[in-house]
Design a protein around this motif. Structure first.
Motif, PDB file in Angstrom:
ATOM      1  N   GLN A 186      31.159  45.919  40.518  1.00 13.43           N
ATOM      2  CA  GLN A 186      31.986  46.921  41.524  1.00 13.43           C
ATOM      3  C   GLN A 186      33.367  46.223  41.327  1.00 13.43           C
ATOM      4  N   ARG A 187      34.357  46.883  42.053  1.00 10.19           N
ATOM      5  CA  ARG A 187      35.974  46.489  41.881  1.00 10.19           C
ATOM      6  C   ARG A 187      36.042  45.037  42.354  1.00 10.19           C
ATOM      7  N   ASN A 188      35.095  44.736  43.421  1.00  8.92           N
ATOM      8  CA  ASN A 188      35.365  43.317  43.936  1.00  8.92           C
ATOM      9  C   ASN A 188      34.921  42.215  42.918  1.00  8.92           C
ATOM     10  N   GLY A 189      34.011  42.437  41.846  1.00  5.16           N
ATOM     11  CA  GLY A 189      33.576  41.797  41.000  1.00  5.16           C
ATOM     12  C   GLY A 189      32.039  41.559  40.905  1.00  5.16           C
ATOM     13  N   ALA A 190      31.339  42.056  42.070  1.00  2.00           N
ATOM     14  CA  ALA A 190      29.997  42.038  42.125  1.00  2.00           C
ATOM     15  C   ALA A 190      29.263  42.593  41.074  1.00  2.00           C
TER      16      ALA A 190
END
Length: 185
Positions: free
Chosen positions: A177-181
């Motif tokens: 994901q964009r948040n790094g998840a």
């Protein structure tokens, strides 16, 4: 999507199709109308730079397809004795590609030259099934060995396995994901 925002679709029998708003619909690319394009089913696609797309066929053939010039160039992967299945392609920011195949993981530059063959910290070839970006490096799912994290220089820096909560070592898909998840499937 290619760098111009066009959707590129691979088919099982009819080559590729590009949804091009300027053309008012799909534009097809087949071995009949695109010199150099191999016939057969498409296994994976990754956008390169500008109008170039990387295309892997189910038979293990890798090609660079120039959507504007309607030409394709076969890329012979270094270190391959036979055509092994290419399971995934991932574009690099410089126009190159990360090739995930049954016989190893190879990073190619925009011209198709080998940058590196990826190996684990024990020096073994990677029988990989999927990959996803990990900062400047990559997450790579390894057949029956979980997920390995690599830095930008190709050094293994992290392993995710059953002890880390991974429910199964057989991983078919990775996404970030964009948040790094990191998503593992």
């Amino acid at each position: 999507l290619d760098p111009r925002g066009r959707l590129v679709v691979g088919t099982q029998t009819g080559g590729l199709a590009v949804l091009d708003p300027e053309a008012g619909g799909f534009v097809s690319y087949t071995s009949d109308d695109t010199p150099g394009l191999a016939a057969g089913a498409v296994a994976a696609i990754a956008p390169g730079t500008d109008a170039v797309c990387w295309v892997a066929m189910l038979d293990g053939t890798l090609q660079q397809l120039d959507l504007d010039r309607r030409t394709a160039t076969r890329i012979d992967l270094p270190g391959r004795a036979t055509s092994a299945a290419i399971r995934a392609l991932h574009a690099r920011v410089d126009g190159g590609v990360l090739v995930i195949a049954a016989d190893g993981v190879r990073e190619l530059d925009a011209q198709g030259a080998l940058v590196r063959s990826w190996r684990d910290r024990d020096g073994r070839e990677l029988d990989a099934s999927a990959a996803a970006p990990r900062g400047a490096g990559w997450w790579i799912a390894i057949e029956d060995r979980g997920v390995l994290g690599f830095d930008a220089d190709g050094n293994e820096v992290q392993r995710l396995d059953l002890a880390d909560g991974l429910p199964d070592r057989r991983v078919a898909a990775l996404a970030v994901q964009r948040n790094g998840a990191l998503w593992i499937g």
